[in-house]
Design an enzyme around this catalytic site. Sequence first.
Site, PDB file in Angstrom:
ATOM      1  N   LYS A 208       0.854  -1.186   0.000  1.00 24.30           N
ATOM      2  CA  LYS A 208       0.000   0.000   0.000  1.00 24.30           C
ATOM      3  C   LYS A 208       0.892   1.239   0.000  1.00 24.30           C
ATOM      4  O   LYS A 208       1.736   1.398   0.885  1.00 24.30           O
ATOM      5  CB  LYS A 208      -0.900  -0.012   1.234  1.00 24.30           C
ATOM      6  CG  LYS A 208      -1.761   1.243   1.349  1.00 24.30           C
ATOM      7  CD  LYS A 208      -2.759   1.133   2.482  1.00 24.30           C
ATOM      8  CE  LYS A 208      -3.541   2.422   2.630  1.00 24.30           C
ATOM      9  NZ  LYS A 208      -4.518   2.352   3.712  1.00 24.30           N
ATOM     10  N   ARG A 218     -10.742   9.869   2.171  1.00 16.08           N
ATOM     11  CA  ARG A 218     -10.582  10.556   3.469  1.00 16.08           C
ATOM     12  C   ARG A 218     -11.725  11.535   3.692  1.00 16.08           C
ATOM     13  O   ARG A 218     -12.148  11.772   4.828  1.00 16.08           O
ATOM     14  CB  ARG A 218      -9.210  11.233   3.526  1.00 16.08           C
ATOM     15  CG  ARG A 218      -8.099  10.188   3.570  1.00 16.08           C
ATOM     16  CD  ARG A 218      -6.708  10.791   3.606  1.00 16.08           C
ATOM     17  NE  ARG A 218      -5.704   9.734   3.461  1.00 16.08           N
ATOM     18  CZ  ARG A 218      -4.428   9.952   3.187  1.00 16.08           C
ATOM     19  NH1 ARG A 218      -3.978  11.190   3.039  1.00 16.08           N
ATOM     20  NH2 ARG A 218      -3.595   8.931   3.070  1.00 16.08           N
ATOM     21  N   LYS A 231       1.285  10.062   5.555  1.00 16.36           N
ATOM     22  CA  LYS A 231       1.452   8.685   6.041  1.00 16.36           C
ATOM     23  C   LYS A 231       2.736   8.044   5.505  1.00 16.36           C
ATOM     24  O   LYS A 231       2.824   6.822   5.424  1.00 16.36           O
ATOM     25  CB  LYS A 231       0.212   7.866   5.657  1.00 16.36           C
ATOM     26  CG  LYS A 231      -1.099   8.445   6.229  1.00 16.36           C
ATOM     27  CD  LYS A 231      -2.287   7.498   6.069  1.00 16.36           C
ATOM     28  CE  LYS A 231      -3.536   8.073   6.741  1.00 16.36           C
ATOM     29  NZ  LYS A 231      -4.692   7.157   6.664  1.00 16.36           N
ATOM     30  N   GLU A 247       7.436  -6.688   0.923  1.00 17.89           N
ATOM     31  CA  GLU A 247       6.249  -6.514   1.775  1.00 17.89           C
ATOM     32  C   GLU A 247       5.274  -7.692   1.591  1.00 17.89           C
ATOM     33  O   GLU A 247       4.732  -8.225   2.558  1.00 17.89           O
ATOM     34  CB  GLU A 247       5.523  -5.205   1.434  1.00 17.89           C
ATOM     35  CG  GLU A 247       6.160  -3.961   2.025  1.00 17.89           C
ATOM     36  CD  GLU A 247       5.827  -3.783   3.512  1.00 17.89           C
ATOM     37  OE1 GLU A 247       5.198  -4.667   4.111  1.00 17.89           O
ATOM     38  OE2 GLU A 247       6.218  -2.734   4.060  1.00 17.89           O
ATOM     39  N   LYS A 262      -2.299  -1.441  -3.753  1.00 19.86           N
ATOM     40  CA  LYS A 262      -3.150  -0.259  -3.673  1.00 19.86           C
ATOM     41  C   LYS A 262      -2.314   0.999  -3.760  1.00 19.86           C
ATOM     42  O   LYS A 262      -1.289   1.065  -3.092  1.00 19.86           O
ATOM     43  CB  LYS A 262      -3.881  -0.319  -2.327  1.00 19.86           C
ATOM     44  CG  LYS A 262      -4.793   0.816  -2.039  1.00 19.86           C
ATOM     45  CD  LYS A 262      -5.334   0.627  -0.655  1.00 19.86           C
ATOM     46  CE  LYS A 262      -6.185   1.842  -0.337  1.00 19.86           C
ATOM     47  NZ  LYS A 262      -6.507   1.912   1.048  1.00 19.86           N
ATOM     48  N   SER A 288     -10.404   5.586  -4.350  1.00 18.40           N
ATOM     49  CA  SER A 288     -11.365   6.679  -4.488  1.00 18.40           C
ATOM     50  C   SER A 288     -10.958   7.713  -5.543  1.00 18.40           C
ATOM     51  O   SER A 288     -11.796   8.166  -6.321  1.00 18.40           O
ATOM     52  CB  SER A 288     -11.546   7.354  -3.127  1.00 18.40           C
ATOM     53  OG  SER A 288     -10.300   7.778  -2.610  1.00 18.40           O
ATOM     54  N   TYR A 327     -15.403   1.016  -6.396  1.00 18.08           N
ATOM     55  CA  TYR A 327     -16.669   1.686  -6.108  1.00 18.08           C
ATOM     56  C   TYR A 327     -17.637   1.540  -7.278  1.00 18.08           C
ATOM     57  O   TYR A 327     -18.817   1.848  -7.146  1.00 18.08           O
ATOM     58  CB  TYR A 327     -16.412   3.170  -5.783  1.00 18.08           C
ATOM     59  CG  TYR A 327     -15.473   3.303  -4.601  1.00 18.08           C
ATOM     60  CD1 TYR A 327     -15.945   3.145  -3.307  1.00 18.08           C
ATOM     61  CD2 TYR A 327     -14.106   3.519  -4.785  1.00 18.08           C
ATOM     62  CE1 TYR A 327     -15.082   3.217  -2.223  1.00 18.08           C
ATOM     63  CE2 TYR A 327     -13.228   3.596  -3.713  1.00 18.08           C
ATOM     64  CZ  TYR A 327     -13.726   3.440  -2.429  1.00 18.08           C
ATOM     65  OH  TYR A 327     -12.873   3.499  -1.356  1.00 18.08           O
TER      66      TYR A 327
HETATM   67  C1  PBG Z   1      -7.033   3.661   5.621  1.00 17.01           C
HETATM   68  C2  PBG Z   1      -7.499   3.363   4.259  1.00 17.01           C
HETATM   69  C3  PBG Z   1      -7.389   4.240   3.184  1.00 17.01           C
HETATM   70  C4  PBG Z   1      -8.026   3.650   2.109  1.00 17.01           C
HETATM   71  C5  PBG Z   1      -8.506   2.398   2.535  1.00 17.01           C
HETATM   72  N1  PBG Z   1      -8.165   2.230   3.881  1.00 17.01           N
HETATM   73  C6  PBG Z   1      -6.844   5.610   3.094  1.00 17.01           C
HETATM   74  C7  PBG Z   1      -5.571   5.932   3.698  1.00 17.01           C
HETATM   75  O1  PBG Z   1      -4.683   5.105   3.868  1.00 17.01           O
HETATM   76  O2  PBG Z   1      -5.432   7.113   4.059  1.00 17.01           O
HETATM   77  C8  PBG Z   1      -8.147   4.293   0.776  1.00 17.01           C
HETATM   78  C9  PBG Z   1      -9.220   3.800  -0.108  1.00 17.01           C
HETATM   79  C10 PBG Z   1      -9.562   4.724  -1.222  1.00 17.01           C
HETATM   80  O3  PBG Z   1      -8.936   5.774  -1.431  1.00 17.01           O
HETATM   81  O4  PBG Z   1     -10.523   4.386  -1.924  1.00 17.01           O
HETATM   82  N2  PBG Z   1      -6.561   2.698   6.405  1.00 17.01           N
END
Ligand code: PBG
Length: 340
Positions: A208, A218, A231, A247, A262, A288, A327
């Site tokens: 990720k 968010r 992050k 990983e 991701k 998203s 989505y």
């Molecule tokens: C947080 C999490 C995130 C997403 C899924 N779980 C965002 C982040 O790490 O800030 C993102 C999913 C998306 O953007 O559709 N644990």
Amino acid sequence: MTDAKSPALSLSLALSHRPRRNRKADWARRLVRENVLTADDLIWPIFLVEGENVRTEVGSMPGVERLSVDHAVAAARRAADLSIPAIALFPYTDPDLRDLHGSEALNPENLVCRACRAIKRQVPHIGLITDVALDPYTSHGHDGVMEGETILNDESVTILVEQSLNQARAGADVIAPSDMMDGRVGAIRAALDAEGFIDVQIMAYAAKYASAFYGPFRDAIGTKAVLKGDKRTYQMDPANSDEALREVALDLEQGADMVMVKPGLPYLDIIHRVKLRFAAPTFAYQVSGEYAMIVAAARNGWLDGDKAMLESLLAFKRAGADGILTYFAPKVAELLKKSA
Ligand code: PBG
């Protein structure tokens, strides 16, 4: 060049290969098609909100709504009717319920747990995936606990393990840690097994990345306003690719049943490498921001939204993904059903 006797038109090259032959008609294209997208490939991420008969729009994700538990049950039923194998739940948490340690994550009566129980009762055959990370619950919006500017690894894992157990007790079929703390998959596996949840699967957000494409998410879960900093001390550097393999290797060693990459489309190379190297069930998250880009362009009339959606999802299959969190899941499943 309309003259039939023109040399250019009567010319026939002595080509030994004419790849276009296999594209000459729909039946021929279907016959040689290497990858297909079906409803079985889809996981639908659903946002939850408190209340009854509530649906609130997510401004940056047109067409996506936060759903109260009753509507989430209806969405689960819709997913099942469309042959979507699984849904993934993400809660919007009221700022009043957030604190430094994300304690609401451990509340057996929290929104996610209530939704799990209601869905399991009313739509028992849908796969139920829950997200393990503290960001919906912390006042600072990070996935773990903080000391000063630091996200503490081992202290966070201790809480994430409890969060996983809380979700498993509520009926989650798959625990999906998205926090990127080191060692959490092994710790969660051990705790699940110790409590008898030997069949609860782990889908690890293994590779990720620290991505700008999470922005609308968010917004959806209400962390945008509270998130302090970024992050990058726990999510991966977008410049890295070998690191993703390390990983994934660690998460598989620790007992992950499925791994995820991701974001999705900007990281197809990673999906491909992961699938080739490990031959494990590999999932992609079309996040998203990827959703928002396609929908925004389509709404402006700049591209054909349905075609772009289908093409983007097929690309994941071609890259080697076994499934996609998207989505678009209900929309694309409906489209596939109609064209079947
Ligand atoms: C947080 C999490 C995130 C997403 C899924 N779980 C965002 C982040 O790490 O800030 C993102 C999913 C998306 O953007 O559709 N644990």
